[in-house]
Design a protein around this motif. Structure first.
Motif, PDB file in Angstrom:
ATOM      1  N   ILE A 163      37.734  42.855  36.734  1.00  0.00           N
ATOM      2  CA  ILE A 163      38.561  42.144  35.753  1.00  0.00           C
ATOM      3  C   ILE A 163      38.787  40.699  36.209  1.00  0.00           C
ATOM      4  O   ILE A 163      38.745  39.748  35.421  1.00  0.00           O
ATOM      5  N   LEU A 164      39.005  40.530  37.518  1.00  0.00           N
ATOM      6  CA  LEU A 164      39.304  39.209  38.066  1.00  0.00           C
ATOM      7  C   LEU A 164      38.133  38.242  37.948  1.00  0.00           C
ATOM      8  O   LEU A 164      38.341  37.020  37.939  1.00  0.00           O
ATOM      9  N   ALA A 296      41.171  44.094  47.192  1.00  0.00           N
ATOM     10  CA  ALA A 296      41.367  43.521  45.855  1.00  0.00           C
ATOM     11  C   ALA A 296      41.979  42.130  46.028  1.00  0.00           C
ATOM     12  O   ALA A 296      42.756  41.893  46.954  1.00  0.00           O
ATOM     13  N   TYR A 297      41.653  41.226  45.126  1.00  0.00           N
ATOM     14  CA  TYR A 297      42.017  39.815  45.314  1.00  0.00           C
ATOM     15  C   TYR A 297      42.894  39.265  44.186  1.00  0.00           C
ATOM     16  O   TYR A 297      42.783  38.099  43.811  1.00  0.00           O
ATOM     17  N   CYS A 298      43.789  40.096  43.668  1.00  0.00           N
ATOM     18  CA  CYS A 298      44.640  39.663  42.560  1.00  0.00           C
ATOM     19  C   CYS A 298      45.503  38.457  42.919  1.00  0.00           C
ATOM     20  O   CYS A 298      45.617  37.504  42.139  1.00  0.00           O
ATOM     21  N   HIS A 299      46.118  38.498  44.096  1.00  0.00           N
ATOM     22  CA  HIS A 299      47.020  37.407  44.487  1.00  0.00           C
ATOM     23  C   HIS A 299      46.248  36.107  44.723  1.00  0.00           C
ATOM     24  O   HIS A 299      46.699  35.019  44.319  1.00  0.00           O
ATOM     25  N   GLU A 300      45.084  36.211  45.363  1.00  0.00           N
ATOM     26  CA  GLU A 300      44.295  35.009  45.654  1.00  0.00           C
ATOM     27  C   GLU A 300      43.829  34.325  44.368  1.00  0.00           C
ATOM     28  O   GLU A 300      43.948  33.101  44.225  1.00  0.00           O
ATOM     29  N   ILE A 369      31.580  40.043  52.724  1.00  0.00           N
ATOM     30  CA  ILE A 369      32.029  39.154  51.650  1.00  0.00           C
ATOM     31  C   ILE A 369      32.261  39.993  50.395  1.00  0.00           C
ATOM     32  O   ILE A 369      31.328  40.514  49.791  1.00  0.00           O
ATOM     33  N   GLY A 370      33.528  40.132  49.996  1.00  0.00           N
ATOM     34  CA  GLY A 370      33.844  40.955  48.832  1.00  0.00           C
ATOM     35  C   GLY A 370      33.814  40.197  47.528  1.00  0.00           C
ATOM     36  O   GLY A 370      33.595  40.778  46.459  1.00  0.00           O
ATOM     37  N   MET A 371      34.052  38.884  47.583  1.00  0.00           N
ATOM     38  CA  MET A 371      34.053  38.047  46.378  1.00  0.00           C
ATOM     39  C   MET A 371      33.746  36.616  46.780  1.00  0.00           C
ATOM     40  O   MET A 371      34.103  36.170  47.879  1.00  0.00           O
ATOM     41  N   THR A 372      33.050  35.895  45.913  1.00  0.00           N
ATOM     42  CA  THR A 372      32.746  34.483  46.147  1.00  0.00           C
ATOM     43  C   THR A 372      33.323  33.660  45.005  1.00  0.00           C
ATOM     44  O   THR A 372      33.167  34.027  43.833  1.00  0.00           O
ATOM     45  N   VAL A 373      33.983  32.556  45.340  1.00  0.00           N
ATOM     46  CA  VAL A 373      34.504  31.651  44.313  1.00  0.00           C
ATOM     47  C   VAL A 373      33.881  30.274  44.490  1.00  0.00           C
ATOM     48  O   VAL A 373      33.571  29.858  45.613  1.00  0.00           O
ATOM     49  N   ALA A 374      33.677  29.598  43.377  1.00  0.00           N
ATOM     50  CA  ALA A 374      33.179  28.226  43.380  1.00  0.00           C
ATOM     51  C   ALA A 374      34.323  27.296  42.996  1.00  0.00           C
ATOM     52  O   ALA A 374      34.968  27.505  41.953  1.00  0.00           O
ATOM     53  N   VAL A 375      34.585  26.300  43.835  1.00  0.00           N
ATOM     54  CA  VAL A 375      35.687  25.368  43.591  1.00  0.00           C
ATOM     55  C   VAL A 375      35.191  23.941  43.787  1.00  0.00           C
ATOM     56  O   VAL A 375      34.197  23.706  44.488  1.00  0.00           O
ATOM     57  N   PRO A 376      35.860  22.950  43.190  1.00  0.00           N
ATOM     58  CA  PRO A 376      35.465  21.552  43.399  1.00  0.00           C
ATOM     59  C   PRO A 376      35.543  21.191  44.883  1.00  0.00           C
ATOM     60  O   PRO A 376      36.435  21.660  45.599  1.00  0.00           O
TER      61      PRO A 376
END
Length: 420
Positions: A163-164, A296-300, A369-376
């Protein structure tokens, strides 16, 4: 000798079947509701005279209260099929109280649909998502080794993370267990594990439905799945379309292994059966490490959303996961720097077994690595600081122009070597 607990549970079962409260039953019997509560809790027994009055108030015989008579609605037929209907209903009633006490959870009774409200204040165009998650082949090893709580925490975390990945907020989770119907403690532990994961991530827990199938499952066998609902503003969906060249890729760490990795692991264990009982570092067992639940990464994600710095969110099946390609804008790609990936003891142990080539490791496993995010790029430091309030993380790569490979554009690739 009469069993106080069983008789109390039976009184509670018939009372709830009639749809009346302890206080209402007490009023009918002209006694205090505390007396009813003590009976149903197994603290005390009603007198023989009171048993007759209770049976009359509930519309059953005294033998039914004393568990010497079966229900007249087909229960005996179910028992012939191996389903202990009375005990199952009692368990469901006990598990029902685990549901989150929240004014927005309007109904979570096990026989009915979950009814809930979500907070959409401030959203211009609310959108909703639903997801059914299953533990896959990871569940078999968990069942065999008694890691029932861990597999529940794992499947709940995975469902929340799905969902996240669109920047939506998970709001409610409901569990479903189809099983052999013979291990109340096991089922209670599983429900509590699902509830704990929900509580840790600010998600309403809507309970667990249990489907008893003793004709198909042994006492401790089960199939597990969870349903999750999420909500968010359509204008703030994270689809990947805002990714830009130069964006920084941050990997959020997890101890668990993705269930998608288990066919490969099963092949390894078939080749080397001793792996199951081997220790990876002289202390931790290989099989125990395999069954650690994912995070789970809800807070992040909520913190990053608040700062409005998310350009892409990807749930990792492998460290270099090409299944993310469809959400990367045309002309761009994700370069993973292998030298930046921390190598956990479990993966070092797998390499030492000589069952997979070093170059293939990040393509076969998520490498922690459970999740990867792309940020500026200019917000990468802030993003790392926010994530580390809850989980460790590492910068693992960048968004670049897609790499040309034999007339094709490769959108996810790795460079460098893992630091063993």
């Amino acid at each position: 000798m009469l069993d106080k607990k069983k008789i109390g549970n039976t009184i509670a079962l018939y009372r709830k079947k009639m749809g009346i409260t302890q206080k209402e039953l007490a009023g009918i019997l002209h006694i205090s509701y505390q007396a009813v509560s003590k009976w149903e809790s197994g603290i005390s027994l009603p007198t023989v005279e009171m048993l007759c009055e209770i049976a009359g108030a509930l519309g059953v015989s005294t033998d039914a209260i004393l568990m010497r008579e079966k229900w007249s609605d087909g229960t005996d037929m179910y028992e012939k099929a191996g389903v202990d209907t009375i005990r199952l209903h009692m368990l469901k009633e006990q598990l029902e109280i685990l549901a989150t006490e929240d004014e927005n959870l309007l109904n979570s009774h096990y026989l009915e649909p979950v009814i809930y409200r979500t907070d959409v204040s401030g959203m211009k165009d609310p959108v909703h998502a639903m997801m059914v998650a299953i533990p896959g082949s990871k569940a078999k090893l968990a069942r065999e080794r008694g890691f029932d709580r861990e597999i529940c925490a794992d499947v709940a975390a995975n469902g929340l993370n799905f969902i996240l990945t669109y920047g939506l907020k998970p709001v409610a989770l409901k569990g479903m267990v189809v099983c052999g119907n013979n291990n109340n403690e096991q089922l209670r532990n599983m429900a509590e594990a699902l509830k704990k994961t929900c509580e840790e991530n600010g998600v309403m827990f809507a309970g667990v439905e249990i489907g008893a199938q003793p004709m198909h499952y042994k006492a401790d066998e089960y199939q597990l799945q969870v349903g999750i609902a999420g909500v968010g503003d359509r204008s703030r969906l994270v689809t990947g379309e805002n990714m830009q060249e130069g964006d920084v890729l941050i990997g959020l760490m997890t101890e668990g292994i993705n269930a998608a990795n288990y066919p490969v692991l099963k092949m390894f264990m078939d080749k080397k059966p001793d792996l199951v009982h081997a220790k990876i570092d002289g202390e931790h067992y290989f099989s125990d490490e395999l069954l650690k639940p994912n995070a789970a990464y809800c807070h992040e994600i909520a913190l990053l959303q608040k700062e409005d710095i998310l350009h892409g969110i990807f749930k990792n099946g492998n460290a270099v996961d090409r299944r993310t390609e469809r959400r990367i804008p045309q002309g761009l790609g994700m370069r993973i720097d292998l030298e930046r990936l921390p190598v956990l003891p479990l993966y070092r142990f797998l390499l030492e077994q000589g069952l997979v080539e070093e170059s293939m490791m990040p393509y076969c496993f998520q490498m922690g690595i459970g999740m990867t995010v792309a940020v500026p790029e200019e917000k990468a430091g802030k993003a790392v600081e926010l994530i580390r309030r809850h989980h460790d993380c590492h910068i693992i790569g960048r968004v670049e122009k897609c790499r040309k490979q034999e007339r094709l554009c490769e959108k996810v690739w790795a460079e460098g070597k893992l630091k063993w």
